[in-house]
Design a protein around this motif. Structure first.
Motif, PDB file in Angstrom:
ATOM      1  N   LEU A   1       0.834  -1.200   0.000  1.00 38.23           N
ATOM      2  CA  LEU A   1       0.000   0.000   0.000  1.00 38.23           C
ATOM      3  C   LEU A   1       0.869   1.250   0.000  1.00 38.23           C
ATOM      4  CD1 LEU A   1      -2.728   1.441   0.212  1.00 38.23           C
ATOM      5  CD2 LEU A   1      -2.578   1.171   2.684  1.00 38.23           C
ATOM      6  N   TRP A   2       1.917   1.279   0.797  1.00 39.74           N
ATOM      7  CA  TRP A   2       2.805   2.442   0.845  1.00 39.74           C
ATOM      8  C   TRP A   2       3.467   2.682  -0.510  1.00 39.74           C
ATOM      9  CZ3 TRP A   2       8.282   2.475   0.531  1.00 39.74           C
ATOM     10  CH2 TRP A   2       8.859   3.717   0.758  1.00 39.74           C
ATOM     11  N   LEU A   3       3.906   1.611  -1.174  1.00 36.87           N
ATOM     12  CA  LEU A   3       4.539   1.762  -2.478  1.00 36.87           C
ATOM     13  C   LEU A   3       3.596   2.399  -3.496  1.00 36.87           C
ATOM     14  CD1 LEU A   3       6.496  -1.596  -2.861  1.00 36.87           C
ATOM     15  CD2 LEU A   3       7.469   0.695  -2.798  1.00 36.87           C
ATOM     16  N   VAL A   4       2.371   1.905  -3.536  1.00 34.77           N
ATOM     17  CA  VAL A   4       1.410   2.386  -4.540  1.00 34.77           C
ATOM     18  C   VAL A   4       0.892   3.779  -4.189  1.00 34.77           C
ATOM     19  CG1 VAL A   4      -0.863   1.944  -5.554  1.00 34.77           C
ATOM     20  CG2 VAL A   4       0.742   0.075  -5.234  1.00 34.77           C
TER      21      VAL A   4
ATOM     22  N   PHE B   1      -8.353   9.357  -2.638  1.00 36.13           N
ATOM     23  CA  PHE B   1      -9.183   8.254  -2.176  1.00 36.13           C
ATOM     24  C   PHE B   1      -9.153   7.094  -3.175  1.00 36.13           C
ATOM     25  CE2 PHE B   1     -13.301   6.076  -1.558  1.00 36.13           C
ATOM     26  CZ  PHE B   1     -13.145   5.715  -0.231  1.00 36.13           C
ATOM     27  N   VAL B   2      -9.239   7.407  -4.473  1.00 36.89           N
ATOM     28  CA  VAL B   2      -9.182   6.368  -5.506  1.00 36.89           C
ATOM     29  C   VAL B   2      -7.814   5.706  -5.507  1.00 36.89           C
ATOM     30  CG1 VAL B   2      -9.285   5.949  -8.002  1.00 36.89           C
ATOM     31  CG2 VAL B   2     -10.961   7.454  -6.914  1.00 36.89           C
ATOM     32  N   ARG B   3      -6.761   6.512  -5.369  1.00 42.87           N
ATOM     33  CA  ARG B   3      -5.404   5.955  -5.320  1.00 42.87           C
ATOM     34  C   ARG B   3      -5.238   5.042  -4.111  1.00 42.87           C
ATOM     35  NH1 ARG B   3      -0.640  10.125  -5.866  1.00 42.87           N
ATOM     36  NH2 ARG B   3      -1.304  10.686  -3.779  1.00 42.87           N
TER      37      ARG B   3
ATOM     38  N   ILE C   1      -7.107   1.745  -4.835  1.00 42.28           N
ATOM     39  CA  ILE C   1      -6.335   0.911  -5.770  1.00 42.28           C
ATOM     40  C   ILE C   1      -5.160   0.265  -5.035  1.00 42.28           C
ATOM     41  CG2 ILE C   1      -4.820   0.969  -7.797  1.00 42.28           C
ATOM     42  CD1 ILE C   1      -6.724   3.136  -8.933  1.00 42.28           C
ATOM     43  N   GLY C   2      -4.458   1.039  -4.222  1.00 47.62           N
ATOM     44  CA  GLY C   2      -3.344   0.492  -3.442  1.00 47.62           C
ATOM     45  C   GLY C   2      -3.807  -0.576  -2.475  1.00 47.62           C
ATOM     46  N   PHE C   3      -4.944  -0.347  -1.837  1.00 50.53           N
ATOM     47  CA  PHE C   3      -5.487  -1.327  -0.897  1.00 50.53           C
ATOM     48  C   PHE C   3      -5.876  -2.610  -1.629  1.00 50.53           C
ATOM     49  CE2 PHE C   3      -8.992  -3.214   1.530  1.00 50.53           C
ATOM     50  CZ  PHE C   3      -8.359  -3.395   2.752  1.00 50.53           C
TER      51      PHE C   3
ATOM     52  N   ALA D   1      -4.617  -8.259  -3.038  1.00 51.04           N
ATOM     53  CA  ALA D   1      -4.320  -9.261  -4.068  1.00 51.04           C
ATOM     54  C   ALA D   1      -2.931  -9.875  -3.855  1.00 51.04           C
ATOM     55  CB  ALA D   1      -4.421  -8.628  -5.452  1.00 51.04           C
ATOM     56  N   VAL D   2      -1.954  -9.043  -3.556  1.00 48.59           N
ATOM     57  CA  VAL D   2      -0.590  -9.546  -3.341  1.00 48.59           C
ATOM     58  C   VAL D   2      -0.549 -10.457  -2.111  1.00 48.59           C
ATOM     59  CG1 VAL D   2       1.742  -8.833  -2.647  1.00 48.59           C
ATOM     60  CG2 VAL D   2       0.589  -7.677  -4.526  1.00 48.59           C
TER      61      VAL D   2
END
Length: 176
Positions: free
Chosen positions: A79-82, A94-96, A99-101, A106-107
């Motif tokens: 999450l921090w990377l994205v 919020f969208v970003r 997506i990161g979450f 998934a990972v």
């Protein structure tokens, strides 16, 4: 002031010259108790989720796996990377974050499937599965230390401000 939340909040606003000398008396008030109980509630929910995962794995697979915290850490780094380090070029935070979450989930789900396959031979072998899980913890921590250093990382909160309910104020970021 460490044992008195109201005093700690006041002390953080003062400079070191303004702080009183010697021991300071803290009187427990209903407000202080409320803050302590709310903070304990929020922290206990996080710990409860981690322990439920451990109980499910132990109960169903008869495997001791203490690597849940390390796996949670890896998800946080994704999450921090994205969100912060290599942000997706989307203006809406919020969208970003979503997506990161989603990518983090998934990972971690993929990693969970791989770990289940790795741990399957240790079904019912408590000591061996414990040793493997300790090795996984050290492995994941080493990967993170080499990849990202040991410096603290933080994802900025999505929600700013404070919510006041029944005379108690709680940061919005703690509610989500």
């Amino acid at each position: 002031s460490a044992l008195c939340p109201a005093k700690a909040a006041e002390d953080s606003l003062r400079t070191h010259q303004d702080l009183p000398r010697g021991e300071e008396e803290c009187h427990m008030t209903l407000t202080n108790l409320g803050y302590i109980l709310l903070d304990g509630l929020f922290n206990s929910v996080t710990l409860m989720l981690a322990s439920l995962g451990m109980v499910l794995v132990m109960g169903m697979l008869r495997i001791i796996n203490f690597a849940h915290g390390a796996i949670f850490m890896l998800g946080s780094y994704v999450l921090w990377l994205v969100y912060d380090r290599y942000p997706i070029p989307i203006g809406n935070l919020f969208v970003r974050y979503l997506i990161g979450f989603g990518l983090s989930v998934a990972v971690i789900a993929g990693l969970g499937i791989l770990l289940e396959r790795l741990m399957r031979p240790f079904n019912g072998k408590m000591i061996q599965s414990f040793i493997v899980s300790m090795g996984l913890i050290l492995f994941f921590q080493g990967i993170v230390q080499v990849s990202f250093s040991i410096d603290e990382k933080a994802v900025p909160g999505l929600f700013s401000g404070v919510v006041t309910v029944g005379g108690f104020s709680v940061a919005q970021s703690r509610l989500w």
